[in-house]
Structures are given as C-alpha cells and as structure tokens.
Scaffold this motif. Structure first.
Motif, PDB file in Angstrom:
ATOM      1  N   ARG A  20       0.846  -1.202   0.000  1.00 34.58           N
ATOM      2  CA  ARG A  20       0.000   0.000   0.000  1.00 34.58           C
ATOM      3  C   ARG A  20       0.877   1.247   0.000  1.00 34.58           C
ATOM      4  NH1 ARG A  20      -3.503  -3.416  -0.505  1.00 34.58           N
ATOM      5  NH2 ARG A  20      -5.444  -3.548   0.674  1.00 34.58           N
ATOM      6  N   TYR A  21       0.440   2.293  -0.697  1.00 36.10           N
ATOM      7  CA  TYR A  21       1.071   3.584  -0.445  1.00 36.10           C
ATOM      8  C   TYR A  21       0.041   4.521   0.172  1.00 36.10           C
ATOM      9  CZ  TYR A  21      -0.987   6.553  -4.114  1.00 36.10           C
ATOM     10  OH  TYR A  21      -1.834   7.315  -4.872  1.00 36.10           O
ATOM     11  N   LEU A  22      -1.225   4.089   0.230  1.00 36.21           N
ATOM     12  CA  LEU A  22      -2.265   4.854   0.918  1.00 36.21           C
ATOM     13  C   LEU A  22      -2.683   4.094   2.176  1.00 36.21           C
ATOM     14  CD1 LEU A  22      -4.672   5.869  -1.997  1.00 36.21           C
ATOM     15  CD2 LEU A  22      -3.112   7.369  -0.764  1.00 36.21           C
ATOM     16  N   ASP A  23      -2.890   4.800   3.280  1.00 35.73           N
ATOM     17  CA  ASP A  23      -3.475   4.198   4.468  1.00 35.73           C
ATOM     18  C   ASP A  23      -4.977   4.164   4.222  1.00 35.73           C
ATOM     19  OD1 ASP A  23      -4.578   3.598   6.900  1.00 35.73           O
ATOM     20  OD2 ASP A  23      -3.271   4.924   8.051  1.00 35.73           O
ATOM     21  N   VAL A  24      -5.490   3.015   3.822  1.00 39.61           N
ATOM     22  CA  VAL A  24      -6.878   2.925   3.358  1.00 39.61           C
ATOM     23  C   VAL A  24      -7.863   3.308   4.460  1.00 39.61           C
ATOM     24  CG1 VAL A  24      -8.590   1.401   2.341  1.00 39.61           C
ATOM     25  CG2 VAL A  24      -6.196   1.144   1.731  1.00 39.61           C
ATOM     26  N   GLY A  90      -9.872  -6.481   0.412  1.00 40.67           N
ATOM     27  CA  GLY A  90     -10.439  -5.256   0.973  1.00 40.67           C
ATOM     28  C   GLY A  90     -11.711  -4.841   0.259  1.00 40.67           C
ATOM     29  N   LEU A  91     -11.679  -4.873  -1.080  1.00 40.63           N
ATOM     30  CA  LEU A  91     -12.875  -4.532  -1.850  1.00 40.63           C
ATOM     31  C   LEU A  91     -14.025  -5.485  -1.534  1.00 40.63           C
ATOM     32  CD1 LEU A  91     -11.401  -3.566  -5.338  1.00 40.63           C
ATOM     33  CD2 LEU A  91     -12.905  -2.146  -3.911  1.00 40.63           C
ATOM     34  N   LEU A  92     -13.691  -6.766  -1.400  1.00 40.41           N
ATOM     35  CA  LEU A  92     -14.722  -7.759  -1.110  1.00 40.41           C
ATOM     36  C   LEU A  92     -15.366  -7.501   0.248  1.00 40.41           C
ATOM     37  CD1 LEU A  92     -16.201 -10.412  -1.721  1.00 40.41           C
ATOM     38  CD2 LEU A  92     -14.268 -11.628  -0.666  1.00 40.41           C
ATOM     39  N   GLY A 137     -14.566   3.450  -1.552  1.00 42.88           N
ATOM     40  CA  GLY A 137     -13.961   4.579  -2.253  1.00 42.88           C
ATOM     41  C   GLY A 137     -12.468   4.653  -2.045  1.00 42.88           C
ATOM     42  N   ALA A 138     -12.024   4.384  -0.807  1.00 40.66           N
ATOM     43  CA  ALA A 138     -10.586   4.391  -0.521  1.00 40.66           C
ATOM     44  C   ALA A 138      -9.881   3.277  -1.279  1.00 40.66           C
ATOM     45  CB  ALA A 138     -10.357   4.248   0.985  1.00 40.66           C
ATOM     46  N   ASP A 139     -10.527   2.117  -1.377  1.00 37.18           N
ATOM     47  CA  ASP A 139      -9.946   0.999  -2.132  1.00 37.18           C
ATOM     48  C   ASP A 139      -9.784   1.357  -3.605  1.00 37.18           C
ATOM     49  OD1 ASP A 139      -9.772  -0.705   0.069  1.00 37.18           O
ATOM     50  OD2 ASP A 139     -11.839  -1.393  -0.175  1.00 37.18           O
ATOM     51  N   VAL A 140     -10.808   1.993  -4.154  1.00 36.47           N
ATOM     52  CA  VAL A 140     -10.746   2.374  -5.566  1.00 36.47           C
ATOM     53  C   VAL A 140      -9.607   3.356  -5.802  1.00 36.47           C
ATOM     54  CG1 VAL A 140     -11.971   3.569  -7.417  1.00 36.47           C
ATOM     55  CG2 VAL A 140     -13.182   1.907  -5.997  1.00 36.47           C
ATOM     56  N   MET A 141      -9.444   4.320  -4.877  1.00 38.20           N
ATOM     57  CA  MET A 141      -8.336   5.268  -5.018  1.00 38.20           C
ATOM     58  C   MET A 141      -6.988   4.561  -4.892  1.00 38.20           C
ATOM     59  SD  MET A 141      -9.404   8.848  -3.200  1.00 38.20           S
ATOM     60  CE  MET A 141     -10.119   8.140  -1.742  1.00 38.20           C
ATOM     61  N   ASP A 142      -6.974   3.482  -4.117  1.00 32.96           N
ATOM     62  CA  ASP A 142      -5.733   2.728  -3.939  1.00 32.96           C
ATOM     63  C   ASP A 142      -5.285   2.053  -5.234  1.00 32.96           C
ATOM     64  OD1 ASP A 142      -3.628   1.892  -2.370  1.00 32.96           O
ATOM     65  OD2 ASP A 142      -4.596   0.015  -1.821  1.00 32.96           O
ATOM     66  N   LEU A 143      -6.242   1.876  -6.139  1.00 33.85           N
ATOM     67  CA  LEU A 143      -5.882   1.294  -7.433  1.00 33.85           C
ATOM     68  C   LEU A 143      -4.890   2.170  -8.193  1.00 33.85           C
ATOM     69  CD1 LEU A 143      -9.391   0.061  -8.636  1.00 33.85           C
ATOM     70  CD2 LEU A 143      -7.449  -1.384  -7.951  1.00 33.85           C
ATOM     71  N   ARG A 144      -4.827   3.453  -7.847  1.00 31.34           N
ATOM     72  CA  ARG A 144      -3.964   4.390  -8.570  1.00 31.34           C
ATOM     73  C   ARG A 144      -2.595   4.528  -7.919  1.00 31.34           C
ATOM     74  NH1 ARG A 144      -5.552   6.903 -12.653  1.00 31.34           N
ATOM     75  NH2 ARG A 144      -3.849   8.403 -12.446  1.00 31.34           N
ATOM     76  N   ARG A 145      -2.261   3.582  -6.997  1.00 33.03           N
ATOM     77  CA  ARG A 145      -0.943   3.684  -6.397  1.00 33.03           C
ATOM     78  C   ARG A 145       0.126   3.530  -7.480  1.00 33.03           C
ATOM     79  NH1 ARG A 145      -2.632  -1.261  -5.837  1.00 33.03           N
ATOM     80  NH2 ARG A 145      -1.242  -3.038  -6.225  1.00 33.03           N
ATOM     81  N   GLY A 146       1.127   4.342  -7.365  1.00 34.37           N
ATOM     82  CA  GLY A 146       2.199   4.313  -8.351  1.00 34.37           C
ATOM     83  C   GLY A 146       1.875   5.089  -9.610  1.00 34.37           C
ATOM     84  N   HIS A 147       0.636   5.569  -9.774  1.00 31.99           N
ATOM     85  CA  HIS A 147       0.258   6.331 -10.957  1.00 31.99           C
ATOM     86  C   HIS A 147       0.415   7.817 -10.665  1.00 31.99           C
ATOM     87  CE1 HIS A 147      -1.694   3.072 -13.392  1.00 31.99           C
ATOM     88  NE2 HIS A 147      -1.618   2.479 -12.195  1.00 31.99           N
ATOM     89  N   ARG A 148       0.615   8.575 -11.705  1.00 29.76           N
ATOM     90  CA  ARG A 148       0.732  10.018 -11.569  1.00 29.76           C
ATOM     91  C   ARG A 148      -0.616  10.602 -11.130  1.00 29.76           C
ATOM     92  NH1 ARG A 148       3.457  13.218 -16.437  1.00 29.76           N
ATOM     93  NH2 ARG A 148       5.125  11.791 -15.770  1.00 29.76           N
ATOM     94  N   GLY A 150      -2.013  10.496  -8.300  1.00 30.06           N
ATOM     95  CA  GLY A 150      -2.780   9.705  -7.338  1.00 30.06           C
ATOM     96  C   GLY A 150      -3.232  10.540  -6.150  1.00 30.06           C
ATOM     97  N   ARG A 151      -2.324  11.377  -5.645  1.00 28.53           N
ATOM     98  CA  ARG A 151      -2.676  12.233  -4.509  1.00 28.53           C
ATOM     99  C   ARG A 151      -3.725  13.261  -4.902  1.00 28.53           C
ATOM    100  NH1 ARG A 151      -1.142  10.242   0.439  1.00 28.53           N
ATOM    101  NH2 ARG A 151       0.989   9.491   0.368  1.00 28.53           N
ATOM    102  N   VAL A 152      -3.617  13.771  -6.117  1.00 26.83           N
ATOM    103  CA  VAL A 152      -4.598  14.740  -6.598  1.00 26.83           C
ATOM    104  C   VAL A 152      -5.977  14.105  -6.639  1.00 26.83           C
ATOM    105  CG1 VAL A 152      -5.300  16.161  -8.559  1.00 26.83           C
ATOM    106  CG2 VAL A 152      -2.876  16.016  -7.913  1.00 26.83           C
ATOM    107  N   ALA A 153      -6.038  12.834  -7.102  1.00 36.14           N
ATOM    108  CA  ALA A 153      -7.317  12.130  -7.142  1.00 36.14           C
ATOM    109  C   ALA A 153      -7.892  11.969  -5.744  1.00 36.14           C
ATOM    110  CB  ALA A 153      -7.145  10.773  -7.811  1.00 36.14           C
ATOM    111  N   GLU A 154      -6.993  11.676  -4.796  1.00 34.02           N
ATOM    112  CA  GLU A 154      -7.443  11.518  -3.407  1.00 34.02           C
ATOM    113  C   GLU A 154      -8.050  12.815  -2.877  1.00 34.02           C
ATOM    114  OE1 GLU A 154      -5.464  10.857   0.999  1.00 34.02           O
ATOM    115  OE2 GLU A 154      -4.325  10.337  -0.795  1.00 34.02           O
ATOM    116  N   LEU A 155      -7.337  13.916  -3.063  1.00 31.42           N
ATOM    117  CA  LEU A 155      -7.835  15.206  -2.586  1.00 31.42           C
ATOM    118  C   LEU A 155      -9.124  15.603  -3.308  1.00 31.42           C
ATOM    119  CD1 LEU A 155      -4.454  17.159  -2.326  1.00 31.42           C
ATOM    120  CD2 LEU A 155      -5.834  16.259  -0.450  1.00 31.42           C
ATOM    121  N   GLY A 156      -9.172  15.313  -4.604  1.00 28.93           N
ATOM    122  CA  GLY A 156     -10.376  15.630  -5.364  1.00 28.93           C
ATOM    123  C   GLY A 156     -11.578  14.849  -4.875  1.00 28.93           C
ATOM    124  N   ALA A 157     -11.359  13.577  -4.537  1.00 27.35           N
ATOM    125  CA  ALA A 157     -12.458  12.758  -4.031  1.00 27.35           C
ATOM    126  C   ALA A 157     -12.973  13.304  -2.703  1.00 27.35           C
ATOM    127  CB  ALA A 157     -11.995  11.317  -3.866  1.00 27.35           C
TER     128      ALA A 157
END
Length: 682
Positions: A20-24, A90-92, A137-148, A150-157
């Motif tokens: 993980r790079y996000l604390d879900v 986690g999603l399950l 929602g946090a799990d879905v955002m976690d899918l973007r770990r390592g992607h450019r 990702g933090r912006v998506a988190e803040l936007g959500a």
C-alpha cells in the motif's frame, strides 16, 4: 512495517498488490469526515454565528473521522486474514459489508416514537454502511498507487464528498426553524455566518479534538507500560487496562474542571447584589423583620424577586382600581438543611402573612438558578389587584444545565409544599378558599410537572389546583411525554386530555378558537423553535419526530434538513446556548423567551378579569420595570467599584444602556436615573 489504522504492509509505489502507499482506513475516515463536515452546514431551530458553526463543523468532522477509521480498521484486519490480494480482499469485505448493512438499514424504516433498541440498530446499520462505502472509495483510489496524480485524485475525491454532503442539505431550500414566511425571524437576535471564518475555526476545533485524542492515546500507552511492569508481559497485552486507565484519567480531569466551575457558579448564585442588599420592611415579604426567614439567608435570585415586589400604590396606578399589598414568600436553598424543613418554612411564611385569606395564591416553580419569572408574577399581582400571595421554593442556585441532578429534589420539595397547601385548603370552607394557581418555566416546569406523573388533569385537580401555565417544558419531562402520548407532529392538537392543552408552538395556541381556550385550565406553552423542549440525549441515536418528513414537521422545526446523529445533537445543543438572549425592556418572541406571551396566557388560563386598556398598561409597565431593574443592578454595581475602576465600569453601563435603548451613543447619568425611577410606583 504497517500503517496507522491498518494491518496492511507498506512498501514503495508500484509494488505488487499486497503493498500500500495509501493508508486505506485513514482515507476512508477522511472521506466520511468530509461528508460530515459538509452536512454540518444544514440549519436547525435557530440561526447561528460563525463560532457556533465552527464548533459544529469541527465536532462533526472529528466524529466522522473517528468512526470511519475505527470501523474500517476492523474491516481491514478482517480482509488481511483472507487469502489472495489484500486489495481484492479489501474490496470484497468493504463491498459486502456496505451491501449487507444498507440492506439491514432499509429493513428498519423510521417509525415515530420507536423504541431505543430499534433506533440504535438502524443507526448502527446506517453508520456501518457509510463507513464501508467510504472504504470502497478508498480501495478504488488505492488502485492508482504508483500512478501520476494519485494524490490529486485523493484530494479531489475528498473535496467532492464534502460538496456532496453540503448539497445534501439542499441549500436554497433548507430553512432555519425560526425563519418566517416573510423572511423575518421568530427569535430575539438573528445571527449570521462568515463562511471563511467558519472553515478556519472548524479546522482549529477539529485539530484540538484530534490533539485530545492523541493525548488519550498516549495515556493509554503509558498505562499499558505501567501495567506490563507490574503484571509482566508485553504492553500490548494490557491495552485494555491502559484504555481503562486513560478513560479514568480523562474523566477525573473533567470532573475536577466541572467541580471548579460549579463551585464558582454556586458562589455567584449565592451572592447578593449591591442593589438588593437592603432588607425589605414590608411584613408581607420574606426577609423582613417580621419574617421567619432571615434576609441574610437569601440567594441572589431570591433577593431579586423579593426586592421587586409590587407596591399597592403601583398596582392601583396601573389598574386604576383599589389595590392591596401583595404577598411574596420565598424559601431559599440555604434557609434550611433539608427538603422537609425548607417546605415547612415556606408554609409557615404563608401562615404568618395570612396568605390563605387572600383571593388568589400562586406557586411559582423557579428555574435551576432560583429565578422566578417576574413577568408572570407581576402580571398576576396586577390582575389580582394585589389580593394575592406568591410563593417559591429554591432547589439550586446553579444554571439549569448544571441543576439537572437537583430536579428530583425540587420535585420532592414542591410535592411537600403542594400537600401542605392542599391540607390547608381542605380545612377551609369551600366558599372561602383562595384560587390556587401554578406557574413553571424551563427546568421549573419539569420540577413541578413531575408531581403529577401517572395522572392527566386529575392530578392537578386532586391537589386543589385551579389552573396552571408552564412555559418551555424540557424534552425529558415524563409527565408531558405521557400527555402527548405519540400524537402526530404534523397536526394541530386538540384540547385534552381533560382540561390540558399542549400546543406544538405558539401559533397553535393563537389559532385555538376562544370557546376552546375557555376549556383550558392547564397550558403547557412552547415556542416551535425553542430547543429546550426538543434537546435530549436520544438525539444522538434516534431521529426525533420533529425532524420527520417536511410536510409533517411542526411549526418552528427546520425545513429541508436531515437528521444526523452527532450533527443534530450538537446543533440543537448550540441552539440551546443561543435560546435566550433578551434585551431588557424589549419583549420579543422566539427561542426560550416567552415574555410576550406570558401576560395573555396568565390572564386567559387563570381567569383574571381585566379590560384591554388595563392589559395595555400592564404590558407597558412590565417593560419599563424590566429595564429599570436591570439598569439599577448594573449601575449600583458600577458605583460600588474601587475609585480607580469606577469610571470605566460606569462608562460600560452608559454604553450598554444606550444599546438597549436603541442608540449608538452612551446615555448620560440623568437618563440613567430617570430609567431607574421606573422601579418606583408609577
């Protein structure tokens, strides 16, 4: 290494699915906090200021975050024990929990007056579904770990969730309860909010609460380590003991702080003001040389009420008819050590002053501080032409919010006094008995109404009570709950049971036809936007009936708003703090202020004869005397200051009186003295 609030391992962005790079859990909590913050903007009973909204936002945000993190940490620990990818697990778990909890929530629709267990079950399923959905929602955002980005998506959500929470309050259609159709407000002092300041203060409030939570966590660790040293083992084995120790320490600090505040307020409530230190000389008044209760045994509110007794000349000038000197007797909390002794002292004062030879007697049930509503008492003395006796017995000198634990003692005292009065009335010939009335306000309503628990109007009539008026009965008063008995909030009530009338708001009382009003002997009056009859602990776990569908809400309830367990509770508590902000000499309605309605209610329900011209004079002089006594107390206090502080204190009074009189300039000393003369006979 593991993240806070999660058992999942932490690695570098781009690692396989188990990293993980996000604390879900933290993200899920923050999403829920953002929603709570947005929802906290919805209006409630009264308008609120910027500090009020900041506190509501901070507490709602913190509660949402705490619940989201706590529950999702548990869900994450379950997911991490399942086979396969932590992300898939986690999603399950989050998805299944959200679906099951929401299904259970839908199976438990709200019912008016529902049992507490059903309400708690629905709240549990609703909040669990919300936290689990935030986890999805946090799990879905976690899918973007390592992607450019990702933090912006988190803040936007998070921003989007906050906007969604704000939108759910239906801005533009939601309306505060005190707002009237013409846009004006049914309260003393409407308040407004600065959005920018609110956001800043909300962040500060939330930060302070988060800081307190970290202090509690540190205490838990400290106590756990101490338990490990004493009992052996690892500190983690004693987390429960640590939590208990931290809780005990927290409550201990809170108890010490409350004890300090209570001691200070008790001293203030017992201290007699400069303006009321002179002992009364009228034998008809408690504390006079003829009285059985010394003047130095009276409290602040007792001396205020006894010093302000109307004189016969005053009543004669107002009513333009002959008048007698009215009787006022008061048993203060310090007048005796026991309930029985205080009640006996009050009854002895009634006997001494020959109160039962008057045409009317009235028992005034005071608020927690010992305050007796002078508008009610002076109206009674004027309309009775002084041929009356007024009495009160004190059960506390603290504000009502700090006197709740003394309410039962107040009820026992009141019952003793009522029983003594009943015995005396029954010993008299029926045609010579005075009419017996009762008045209660705020906590004084609960104290006196609980005397009749288990009865309808047979209870008051059984003790010889002819009529009663109660204003602003607290929500947790059992007798009123029994009388209301689950009536629908969307319909104006009818008179009953018996001769009792329980309006939802002042408008119900005004709309009642005159022939129906004449049937009412016991009136429980309340403003629709008064939080006192609406604030109670179940707001935390149960949707109140006054927040049902918009078309079924009573007058004074907010429109277009939704019940939120923490937000509604804190908002209504805030309304409680803002419910009474009167301007001396200016009678307004709304909140917990009943000065406009009391004279008419006393006249109608107690059946006291007067012409409209006489009532106009009574209402005018009530306002004059209120302003005069307030100015006299403040001015005398200022003049008693040491010489180096007297000028500053006097200037403050001059400015304050100018504000009360509608001027932006201080008044002069001559005006001060003219106003103070209003305490004298007209």
């Amino acid at each position: 290494m593991t993240t806070a609030g999660s058992d999942a391992p932490v690695g570098q962005p781009g690692d396989p699915g188990e990293l993980r790079y996000l604390d879900v859990s933290a993200v899920a909590g923050t999403l829920l906090a953002a929603y709570a913050a947005g929802s906290s903007t919805q209006p409630n009973l009264l308008t609120r200021g910027t500090p009020d909204q900041a506190i509501i936002t901070g507490i709602s945000t913190t509660a949402g975050y705490g619940w989201g993190v706590s529950l999702h940490s548990f869900l994450r620990s379950v997911a991490n024990r399942l086979p396969g990818s932590p992300l898939a697990s986690g999603l399950l778990v989050d998805g299944a929990t959200a679906a099951l909890a929401y299904g259970a929530y839908r199976a438990l629709p709200h019912r008016p007056g529902e049992p507490a267990l059903r309400a708690l079950a629905r709240l549990t399923t609703q909040s669990t579904a919300a936290a689990a959905l935030a986890g999805v929602g946090a799990d879905v955002m976690d899918l973007r770990r390592g992607h450019r980005f990702g933090r912006v998506a988190e803040l936007g959500a998070m921003a989007g969730i906050g906007v969604a929470g704000w939108a759910r309050t239906r801005p533009g259609r939601a309306r505060v309860g005190s707002q009237l159709d013409d846009g004006s407000y049914f309260e003393d002092t409407p308040r407004s909010i600065s959005p920018a300041k609110t956001v800043g203060l909300g962040l500060i409030t939330g930060g302070m609460l988060f800081g307190l939570s970290h202090v509690e966590s540190s205490l838990t660790t400290l106590f756990s380590r101490g338990a490990a040293k004493v009992l052996g083992g690892d500190p983690e084995d004693h987390r429960m003991l640590g939590r208990i120790g931290a809780t005990a320490a927290t409550y201990g600090v809170g108890w010490l702080a409350l004890s300090g505040v209570t001691a200070k307020l008790t001293g203030a409530g017992s201290e007699v003001e400069i303006a009321n230190q002179a002992q009364p000389t009228l034998p008809e008044v408690t504390g006079s040389p003829a009285s059985g209760i010394p003047w130095d045994k009276q409290s602040r509110e007792g001396t205020r009420w006894l010093s302000a007794v109307l004189l016969a000349d005053h009543i004669q000038d107002v009513m333009k008819e002959p008048a007698r000197q009215p009787i006022r007797v008061y048993a203060s909390l310090s007048s005796a050590d026991t309930e029985e002794a205080r009640a006996e002292l009050l009854l002895s004062e009634l006997d001494r002053t020959l109160a039962f030879e008057r045409k009317y007697i009235a028992l005034f049930s005071p608020t927690g501080s010992g305050y007796v509503n002078y508008v009610a008492c002076e109206t009674f003395e004027d309309l009775a032409r002084g041929d009356c006796a007024s009495m009160a017995i004190e059960y506390s000198v603290l504000p009502s919010a700090l006197s709740l634990t003394r309410a039962q003692m107040g009820t026992r005292q009141t019952r003793l006094v009522v029983n003594g009065i009943t015995e005396r009335l029954l010993a008299m010939p029926a045609d010579q008995r005075p009419k017996f009335f009762l008045f209660g306000e705020s906590l004084g309503c609960k104290v006196s109404e609980e005397v009749f628990v288990g009865h309808t109007d047979a209870g008051p009539r059984g003790v010889g009570l002819d009529a009663a008026v109660w204003v602003g009965t607290p929500a947790f008063t059992n007798w009123r709950k029994q009388l209301w008995n689950g009536r629908p909030q969307g319909e104006p009530p009818t008179v009953g049971p018996g001769a009792i009338y329980l309006p939802r708001a002042i408008s119900d009382w005004h709309a009642l036809p005159d022939d129906e009003k004449r049937k009412v002997d016991f009136l429980l009056l309340q403003n629709g936007d008064d939080p006192v009859p609406k604030f109670e602990a179940p707001l935390l776990w149960r949707q109140p009936d006054w927040l049902g569908p918009d078309d079924q809400r009573p007058p004074g309830a907010p429109r277009g708003t939704n019940w939120q367990p923490v937000t509604t509770f804190v908002s209504t508590f805030t309304d409680l703090m803002n419910a009474l902000t009167p301007t001396p000499g200016t009678f307004q309605e709304g909140g917990h202020d009943y000065r406009v309605e009391i004279p008419g209610a006393i006249r109608t329900v107690w059946g006291l004869d007067s012409s409209d011209e006489q009532m106009n004079r009574v209402n005018a002089v009530l306002r004059t005397r209120e302003l005069a006594w307030e100015v006299k107390r403040d001015w005398d206090n200022a003049m008693a200051k040491p010489e180096d502080k007297r000028t500053e204190a006097a200037d403050k009074v001059r400015k304050q009186v100018g504000d009360w009189c509608g001027s932006d300039q201080p008044v002069d000393d001559e005006t001060i003295q003219l106003i103070i003369k209003g305490t004298e006979p007209v």
